[in-house]
Design a protein around this motif. Structure first.
Motif, PDB file in Angstrom:
ATOM      1  N   VAL A  66       0.825  -1.111  -0.090  1.00  0.00           N
ATOM      2  CA  VAL A  66      -0.013  -0.010  -0.042  1.00  0.00           C
ATOM      3  C   VAL A  66       0.800   1.411  -0.079  1.00  0.00           C
ATOM      4  O   VAL A  66       1.755   1.432   0.891  1.00  0.00           O
ATOM      5  N   VAL A  67       0.813   2.005  -1.073  1.00  0.00           N
ATOM      6  CA  VAL A  67       1.437   3.480  -1.087  1.00  0.00           C
ATOM      7  C   VAL A  67       0.475   4.537  -0.917  1.00  0.00           C
ATOM      8  O   VAL A  67      -0.413   4.695  -1.705  1.00  0.00           O
ATOM      9  N   VAL A  68       0.752   5.549   0.119  1.00  0.00           N
ATOM     10  CA  VAL A  68      -0.009   6.577   0.302  1.00  0.00           C
ATOM     11  C   VAL A  68       0.876   7.651   0.355  1.00  0.00           C
ATOM     12  O   VAL A  68       2.247   7.747   0.676  1.00  0.00           O
ATOM     13  N   PRO A  69       0.379   9.064   0.253  1.00  0.00           N
ATOM     14  CA  PRO A  69       1.354  10.302   0.222  1.00  0.00           C
ATOM     15  C   PRO A  69       1.565  10.469   1.978  1.00  0.00           C
ATOM     16  O   PRO A  69       2.772  10.881   2.042  1.00  0.00           O
ATOM     17  N   GLU A  70       0.699  10.106   2.524  1.00  0.00           N
ATOM     18  CA  GLU A  70       1.153  10.263   4.210  1.00  0.00           C
ATOM     19  C   GLU A  70       0.237   9.726   5.130  1.00  0.00           C
ATOM     20  O   GLU A  70      -0.630   9.755   4.879  1.00  0.00           O
ATOM     21  N   ILE A  71       0.734   8.968   6.073  1.00  0.00           N
ATOM     22  CA  ILE A  71      -0.019   8.054   7.096  1.00  0.00           C
ATOM     23  C   ILE A  71      -0.804   8.989   7.926  1.00  0.00           C
ATOM     24  O   ILE A  71      -1.844   9.007   8.484  1.00  0.00           O
ATOM     25  N   GLN A  72      -0.215  10.302   8.389  1.00  0.00           N
ATOM     26  CA  GLN A  72      -0.581  10.926   9.511  1.00  0.00           C
ATOM     27  C   GLN A  72      -1.981  11.774   8.836  1.00  0.00           C
ATOM     28  O   GLN A  72      -2.799  12.212   9.717  1.00  0.00           O
ATOM     29  N   PHE A  76      -6.136   9.125   4.973  1.00  0.00           N
ATOM     30  CA  PHE A  76      -5.289   7.845   4.581  1.00  0.00           C
ATOM     31  C   PHE A  76      -5.023   6.767   5.513  1.00  0.00           C
ATOM     32  O   PHE A  76      -5.138   5.346   5.233  1.00  0.00           O
ATOM     33  N   SER A  77      -5.175   7.228   6.876  1.00  0.00           N
ATOM     34  CA  SER A  77      -4.957   6.179   8.085  1.00  0.00           C
ATOM     35  C   SER A  77      -6.375   5.328   7.983  1.00  0.00           C
ATOM     36  O   SER A  77      -6.492   4.071   8.461  1.00  0.00           O
ATOM     37  N   SER A  78      -7.434   6.073   7.913  1.00  0.00           N
ATOM     38  CA  SER A  78      -8.793   5.346   7.750  1.00  0.00           C
ATOM     39  C   SER A  78      -8.888   4.639   6.536  1.00  0.00           C
ATOM     40  O   SER A  78      -9.408   3.329   6.805  1.00  0.00           O
TER      41      SER A  78
END
Length: 334
Positions: A66-72, A76-78
């Motif tokens: 899984v690649v996301v811009p930012e977890i914070q 994106f965390s949801s």
């Protein structure tokens, strides 16, 4: 004896392999009656998703990248929570990488995931990604790829998004109906779908309600708090500042909010403010932020569903674009 497959279940029940796959993964779009029939027949015929055999055939693991811009970012965390819940149920683990809004780091993440022989990849591209060679490279290696939220339209992959155009349209209509006449937009990058579609929805709402688009009232930037801070500074410097601001997302809106409070601008008396996402912080500021809510957790589940279907249907899989609805959360900032 040949293994009983999804196609065999579909043939006996007179439904499509896609329906069987979704039923086995408890997809919300499938009726409970169909799920019960599929599960009963799968149990009777001793159906097993042959992950071990598939792993031996493809030299791939049971890990999903899984690649996301930012977890914070709460959104994106949801999404990741939705992905992980369904992945676990299907016997997969996930490996999460952050691009930090950087194309080179995003490409590095994809190469690392490919080298770990992941079964498939779910990705939301960075705001700075303008070249898609690294995505095409993953696809050329036969690694299933599904995009979500921020997607590249020309790539022939599964995609899970929300109706950004309509969400923005309804948001701006709400501001118009509330009596605001100079409505600004702090927009995202226009080469990214969410930036373009939300900008287009803003423009169309103004046009449909008899307002002339004013280029001075649109500031282009990114998707973070600092983009909201820089955007509102430009808008406040205008000879005739806006009386309402529609921000491309909640982090940008929070950046606007903080600067307005520092400058003594009263929300909404002096200027209304509206975001997009429904992050928890949007309900905690004072006044609470009106925002467009999007189903982050469901986006994650739908993206993982789509990837699981691609695993099981392989050559028969036809990429689809799943578009989910949004809804307006009216609070006191407007």
């Amino acid at each position: 004896m040949a293994q009983f497959t999804i196609k065999d279940i579909a043939r006996e029940l007179g439904v499509s392999p896609s329906t069987v796959s979704r039923a086995l993964h408890d997809h919300p779009d499938i009726s409970q009656e169909t799920k019960d029939k599929v599960v009963a027949l799968a149990s009777k015929r001793h159906y097993q998703p042959n992950q071990i055999a598939k792993s031996l055939q493809t030299s791939r693991t049971s890990t999903v990248g899984v690649v996301v811009p930012e977890i914070q970012h709460h959104f994106f965390s949801s999404v990741i929570s939705g992905i992980e819940e369904l992945a676990h149920k299907a016997g997969y683990t996930i490996m999460v990488c952050q691009s930090h809004e950087d194309q080179e780091r995003e490409a590095l993440n994809l190469r690392a995931l490919a080298s770990h022989r992941v079964a498939g990849i779910l990705i939301s591209i960075s705001k700075n990604t303008t070249d898609y060679g690294h995505l095409k490279a993953v696809m050329s290696q036969g690694i299933p790829l599904v995009q979500f939220d921020r997607v590249v339209e020309p790539l022939d992959t599964g995609k899970v998004t929300v109706d950004d155009f309509n969400g923005a349209y309804i948001a701006v209509k709400h501001l118009i109906d509330s009596g605001y006449t100079r409505i600004a937009h702090i927009a995202g990058r226009q080469h990214i779908t969410i930036g373009k579609n939300r900008h287009d929805g803003y423009r169309q709402a103004l046009k449909d309600h008899g307002f002339r688009s004013d280029d001075d009232l649109v500031v282009y930037g990114g998707f973070q708090e600092r983009d909201g801070l820089e955007g509102i500074k430009k808008l406040l410097s205008l000879a005739s500042p806006p009386d309402a601001v529609f921000a491309v997302n909640d982090p940008v809106a929070i950046g606007v909010y903080k600067h307005l409070r520092e400058q003594g601008v009263r929300i909404p008396r002096d200027m209304a403010l509206l975001g997009f996402c429904n992050n928890p912080e949007s309900a905690l500021v004072e006044p609470p932020l009106t925002t467009v809510a999007q189903p982050a957790y469901r986006i994650g589940r739908e993206a993982m569903h789509m990837l699981l279907e691609q695993f099981e249907r392989e050559a028969d899989f036809k990429p689809e674009n799943k578009v989910l609805r949004t809804h307006l959360m009216v609070r006191r900032s407007t």
